[in-house]
Design a protein around this motif. Structure first.
Motif, mmCIF file in Angstrom:
data_model
loop_
_atom_site.group_PDB
_atom_site.id
_atom_site.type_symbol
_atom_site.label_atom_id
_atom_site.label_comp_id
_atom_site.label_asym_id
_atom_site.label_seq_id
_atom_site.Cartn_x
_atom_site.Cartn_y
_atom_site.Cartn_z
ATOM 1 N N GLU A 74 0.809 -1.210 0.000
ATOM 2 C CA GLU A 74 0.000 0.000 0.000
ATOM 3 C C GLU A 74 0.850 1.270 0.000
ATOM 4 O O GLU A 74 0.375 2.336 -0.376
ATOM 5 N N GLY A 75 2.086 1.171 0.429
ATOM 6 C CA GLY A 75 2.953 2.344 0.528
ATOM 7 C C GLY A 75 3.730 2.668 -0.738
ATOM 8 O O GLY A 75 4.451 3.661 -0.785
ATOM 9 N N VAL A 76 3.602 1.847 -1.785
ATOM 10 C CA VAL A 76 4.349 2.054 -3.027
ATOM 11 C C VAL A 76 3.363 2.329 -4.155
ATOM 12 O O VAL A 76 2.463 1.536 -4.411
ATOM 13 N N GLN A 77 3.531 3.480 -4.821
ATOM 14 C CA GLN A 77 2.664 3.858 -5.941
ATOM 15 C C GLN A 77 3.506 4.522 -7.012
ATOM 16 O O GLN A 77 4.676 4.835 -6.789
ATOM 17 N N THR A 78 2.923 4.747 -8.170
ATOM 18 C CA THR A 78 3.590 5.525 -9.212
ATOM 19 C C THR A 78 2.791 6.793 -9.452
ATOM 20 O O THR A 78 1.559 6.795 -9.332
ATOM 21 N N LEU B 219 7.187 6.400 -2.636
ATOM 22 C CA LEU B 219 7.209 5.513 -1.472
ATOM 23 C C LEU B 219 6.752 6.301 -0.257
ATOM 24 O O LEU B 219 7.396 7.275 0.139
ATOM 25 N N LYS B 220 5.633 5.893 0.328
ATOM 26 C CA LYS B 220 5.105 6.571 1.517
ATOM 27 C C LYS B 220 5.806 5.997 2.748
ATOM 28 O O LYS B 220 5.831 4.782 2.948
ATOM 29 N N LEU B 221 6.370 6.870 3.565
ATOM 30 C CA LEU B 221 7.062 6.435 4.773
ATOM 31 C C LEU B 221 6.056 6.121 5.875
ATOM 32 O O LEU B 221 5.016 6.779 5.982
ATOM 33 N N LYS B 222 6.349 5.131 6.681
ATOM 34 C CA LYS B 222 5.464 4.747 7.773
ATOM 35 C C LYS B 222 5.321 5.889 8.778
ATOM 36 O O LYS B 222 4.221 6.189 9.229
ATOM 37 N N THR B 223 6.426 6.513 9.121
ATOM 38 C CA THR B 223 6.403 7.692 9.993
ATOM 39 C C THR B 223 7.265 8.769 9.351
ATOM 40 O O THR B 223 8.262 8.471 8.693
ATOM 41 N N ALA B 224 6.868 10.008 9.546
ATOM 42 C CA ALA B 224 7.610 11.121 8.954
ATOM 43 C C ALA B 224 8.998 11.228 9.572
ATOM 44 O O ALA B 224 9.189 10.943 10.757
ATOM 45 N N TRP B 225 9.961 11.624 8.761
ATOM 46 C CA TRP B 225 11.310 11.865 9.261
ATOM 47 C C TRP B 225 11.320 13.148 10.067
ATOM 48 O O TRP B 225 10.382 13.941 10.023
#
Length: 108
Positions: free
Chosen positions: A49-53, A61-67
């Protein structure tokens, strides 16, 4: 980026994106925690679910938690994504799970 939570803990290291928590132990009779540890070590490196184009054909790539700097997504070319993903594949004949003998465990 190194995570803040493990930097000062004994028997823990976070280097180059890899984390090691040698202070984690599970007692033999604690089946719930044992199952959780097994789930942790067998989960995939990325969630589908975190990888899209995007419309430009780049991988998002959506990170689980923000840096710490507020970054929530990484955008890269498909080739760069495959290169980064390939680094997660272990070398042939490399043991993925390392077990520590009960006699080597550190006392609390």
């Amino acid at each position: 980026m190194p995570r803040e939570g493990t930097a000062g803990q004994p028997l823990c290291a976070d280097i180059d994106g890899f984390s090691l928590h040698a202070a984690v132990q599970v007692e033999a009779h604690d089946r719930r925690r044992l199952e959780q540890r097994c789930r942790d070590i067998t989960r995939p490196a990325l969630a589908n679910e975190g990888v899209q184009t995007n419309t430009a054909g780049q991988v998002v790539l959506k990170l689980k938690t923000a840096w710490r700097d507020g970054t929530t997504h990484l955008v890269m070319s498909p080739l760069e994504f495959m290169q980064r993903l390939a680094t997660l594949v272990p070398r042939p004949r490399l043991h993925l799970i390392r077990l520590v003998s009960a006699s080597l465990r550190c006392a609390k």
